[in-house]
Design an enzyme around this catalytic site. Sequence first.
Site, PDB file in Angstrom:
ATOM      1  CB  CYS A   1     -11.142 -19.631  23.486  1.00 38.25           C
ATOM      2  SG  CYS A   1     -11.912 -20.186  21.946  1.00 38.25           S
TER       3      CYS A   1
ATOM      4  CB  CYS B   1     -11.745 -20.308  15.652  1.00 42.24           C
ATOM      5  SG  CYS B   1     -11.358 -18.607  16.127  1.00 42.24           S
TER       6      CYS B   1
ATOM      7  CG  ASP C   1      -4.274  -1.858  27.885  1.00 45.73           C
ATOM      8  OD1 ASP C   1      -3.403  -1.810  28.757  1.00 45.73           O
ATOM      9  OD2 ASP C   1      -5.335  -2.495  28.030  1.00 45.73           O
TER      10      ASP C   1
ATOM     11  CD  GLU D   1     -14.077 -35.902  40.109  1.00 47.55           C
ATOM     12  OE1 GLU D   1     -15.001 -35.096  39.999  1.00 47.55           O
ATOM     13  OE2 GLU D   1     -14.214 -37.043  40.585  1.00 47.55           O
TER      14      GLU D   1
END
Length: 1386
Positions: free
Chosen positions: A47, A50, A370, A1306
Amino acid sequence: MERKLVFAVNGERFELAKVDPSITLLEFLRTRTRFTGPKLGCGEGGCGACVVLLSTYDPVSDQVKEFSVSSCLTLLCSINFCSVITSEGLGNTKDGFHPIHQRFAGFHASQCGFCTPGMCMSLFSALVNADKTSRSEPPCGFSKITKFEAEKAIAGNLCRCTGYRPIADVCKSFAADVDLEDLGLNTFWKKGAKDANVGRLPCHDQGKICTFPEFLKSEIKSSVDILDNSKNAGLPESQWYRPSSIRELYELLNSDSFSKSRVKLVVGNTGSGVYKENDLYDKYIDLKGIPELSVIRRDSEGISFGAAVTISRAIEVLKERKESELHSNKRLVFSKIADHMDKVASPFIRNMASLGGNLIMAQRSQFASDVATILLAAGSTVCLQMASERLVLSLESFLERPPCDDRTVLVSIHIPSWSSAIESSSGIDGCIVSEPTREANILFGTYRAAPRPLGNAVAYLNSAFLVHVTLDKISGDLIILNLHLAFGAYGTEHAIRARKVEKFLVGKVMTASVLLEAIKLLKETIIPKKGTPHSRYRSSLAVAFLFKFFQPLVKDLVVPEKNGPVDSSGVAAITEYPNSDINECADISSHRVSHSEQLNNPNVILSSKQLVEFSNDYHPVGEPIKKAGVEIQASGLPFGAFVYSTTPLAWIKGITFNSTLASQKVIAYISINDIPKEGKNVGGSTMFGTEPLFADSLTVCAGQPLGVVVAETQRHANMAARQANVQYSTENLEPPILSIEEAVRRSSFFDVPPVFYPQKVGDLSKGMAEAEHKILSAEVKLGSQYYFYMETQTALAIPDEDNCIVVYSSSQCPETAQGVIAKCLGIPDHNVRVITRRVGGAFGGKAGRATPVATACALAAFKLRRPVRMYLDRKTDMIMTGGRHPMKINYSVGFRSDGKITALHVDIFINAGIAEDISPIMPHTIIGALKSYNWGAFSFDAKICKTNLPTKSSMRAPGEVQGSFIAETVIEHVSSFLSMDATSVRKKNLHTHDSLVLFYEGSAGDAPEYTLPAIVDEVASSSSYLDRLEIIRNFNSCNKWRKRGISLMPLVYRVALRPTPGKVSILSDGSIVVEVGGVEIGQGLWTKVKQMTAYALGQLSVDGTKNLLDKVRVIQADTLSMVQGGWTAGSTTSESSCEAVRLSCNILVSRLKTLKQSLEEKMGTVSWDTLISQANMQAVNLSASTYWVPDSSSMMYLNYGSALSEVEVDILTGGTTILRTDLIYDCGQSLNPAVDLGQIEGSFVQGIGFFMYEEHVENSDGLVVSDGTWTYKIPTIDNIPKQFNIKLMKSGHHEKRVLSSKASGEPPLLLAASVHCATREAIRAARVEFSSTNGPNSSPTTFQFDVPATMPVVKELCGLNNVEKYLEAFASTHQKVEANQVLGTV
């Protein structure tokens, strides 16, 4: 002599004598230092939250090397004598913010802020390394970085809030080749103004930040001799060893203390992000100290990499231009390998991950590598060191060996150079034609199909092909002399060579018939193992890639596609072919490209346009000021972890823990038995009922909490929880209900209170009778969606005196958490204080689903009488928190030949999971969205299915997004049935104001407020819809393997205002403190509240609102300070909070106005500070609160918008590229256009995730298996529209709205269905081209297209065997032509 770990963080020296070798850099930073900018988002390196900058120093060359790393995977002991820079090291409130921070704020590029520090560090790393290149100096204020490099710098970082567009603008603002006027809305200049120049941006100063302190350089220089002469320069006291040779390594491994221990060999430790560690290790061995494992040798034979060389370093070497290799086949192969490796993981992982580690995971753990596939095709070899011998093996042989044990070390990898001779210099066995060596051309191509074109996603299948071909001078045919065909990641144990296909093709002239036969053999080879998801799709990809590679070699098959090649699936471009005409087509950088091609190329920069109409009526409300606190966002207690059930319905017979190092760290296990006798087993509560905190004797779903493990660190708690052994029994229990179909069969439903059940419209039977055509019992299915807030569920509970407890909870409804905790502990509500400062993303998931976490944490702290923190790891969060409601819908519709619909009936089955939560309101929201069109007569039946699955809850636009999609599906079906343009059918069925009032009784508003028809017309005209529709038709007729689609859809979205408290207090120095019931979750609530406060109090200030804005501080939600706070949900909390604050301010104004007038009579002008000082002296009450209750006649209102999206689908892979989206949204008079624009973009991109990418998968027991960043893919910067144009429509004065504003959080999510609908159009074009159907009774133009439309779904609908069908037809036609030619000759 005791060795110590020495390193620097943000220029500060750290020296540690004894270190837990398993502790990560992130854990150290967040628990042992004040530098908590880096965040834990996933613990997998997936993600980017960090990311930090790590720097190393070479005393010999006196060079510093900087690179980004994922601190959640980097072991602290591995950074000895390194320097770390976090976001705080760039700048902070004390020392001033860095230009990166300031630009993030100025370009409105941060919402919840959780991802922002990692984004900043990824960008900073890219800037540092670009500025160290030998490129020419850029103009002052810019970096040497290019636009593309800048944008790609954050390709591995995830953001769930912004939609990425403003973050891309921040990155590009540092690039000298950017046109600043193309950048989006910002605070540095007005959009469209002539003064957009770099001088108005916070100045970029190369080298301003010292990445490696001088004191650390000096220590390294003074330690060199000691380290060189010392055996094992590790940290033995910390069980961290760093041998300096292979011999030393095996001396350690063979010693008595090691032979009886759990030992881990590490280089970058990135593998722990793939394969989670369930227990601790006794000892760690760092292999980076062995020179042989880090050496790189390059000669005429090829390149050898030590196994510890990082993937990033390998890419650098492979891309190096050697004079001897210019324009040669050697460089061709190396360059293509590097290009493909650049799509492996993300930069901050490649910077630490080693080539050897990747291959070992592929060999030992069946990792879908890969690297293994492309090196296999290149004929690579590996060198293995075992306890007694050293072996050199082909990579193929290495992969086929039994899994390596933990005493086997991969020493090096050799990639051979390939010459024009048919044999490689490596001498590795390939399929070679048996004839004398001859000159040949080398073709090399690599491919991958993955959800993210720029990488950071495991491929469904990867492949690489290396072929020698020669030209027959007589016939002109290309003859295959030698080839390697490698395939991997398709559900196989490891990458393989397709030997049968290779053998068949060697010596052949490539024709359509030969290619077809090769494909048949390939399909017999590429067979995914049982249980592999999308197995048929993966097999079809192998065919597609083989066809794509060899198609240019078949003369008659070379049909140039218009507008150049596409790479929507992340497939690497093929290498040059011997035919010069083909070369021109294949090299996309060598020719001019059209605008549409530029949009399609993943390497092309994103573009956007924002049109915003500003209002000064309520200054500073309406100004696009930057979000409050953005720069700060950019800039020893026990922990708990849940033990949860993995079985859907079973008796719990007992829970034990394995005797491991991890389980020895357990302080306590908290279960239902620890709930006080005065308390109740309750973990959640809504108006519809409660939900237990822990399972009692019976677990009712997989993922249900059983208890909480408490340990000294979160990592130890998580590990220990995984050591739990739960004994289950299903004796005398019926099978669990795991599907909607089973729930219906067994009549397992929750009741819907009549007050929440919507009203039908008109007479269905009459409407059906008026219809000229009918579609009966059509079906559509919608999957679930996980919230993927960047910050997982978290809470901190601190016992207080008098049997009280304080709980810090990341919650959208602290008040609900307060009540549930009190009931669980058996104490009054006033003994529980819940505080929520801010939330790192929520989207509905921090409403009801945050309460069990806060309650469990409070129970543990209450039991142990000491503070306890819980921070759910990503996997547990994904398994336990439910998500969006899956649904199954059947509909019947009647309509006329002109497209006017006369009647619609829908049967809706909603999967609620095991508890009600908010599910009983779902029919209300679904039907509300379904009413967006005038159906004539409209009836429905909605059932809430109770299943043995985790409880589903509200998620951004709950019910509305599903209802809107159902409506669009009906429209699409009708238009397909009538062979009409879907947009014309949509317009035909748009509401008039009269029908709007009928369908939306009580919320339709006055006729002038109904702006939807005008918006739809403006979107169509401003985006040239009709012209583009014709262009797309021409494109589709000229391109066989790529198809485009376009779709325009309207939006009607009903929202409701709720009662909300507000409190404003003016302190003695004139500063202002504001409290509201709403929680800042990234939606800009605090920002809007600050603006409203300054506006409302501005009439008391001499200079109006000018200086008041900086005096306002909005403080955290506190249930003992601000009662009746309610839920922060439904998109209206910001405006409700603003109104409550405005009314509170009005009370203060009325108290101070008289005093101000009297002071002005005596003193003339009165400053704000003087006024407040005098008010204090005269005992004026400077605090005011109110509880705003909206008028019942206007508490609900409608929002309008429209979007037009254009996509391109790669028929061979199913990859979808969003070329362009044009969106117009009616915000009324926006309270803050920048905030609302960010909400619209972020909401739309989250909708793209739901409709196109996010596949929520459960196993046969209902346990979520898409449980991390490896298996669940939210959109990244490479998934958003290539061109993203948004206009905020200022629709004028709305008397009944808060300062004429409207909601934005929304509603725009629903408009992302335009991407799904456009994809349907592209699929339809492909199905017509190839006459594809799903069965004997289906048609090419009408098909069920469920959500999400992932690559496998799209390709399956386009046709999995289109290549074979095409080649068969081509070969048949070719044979007939040849036969006719023969007959003609005769």
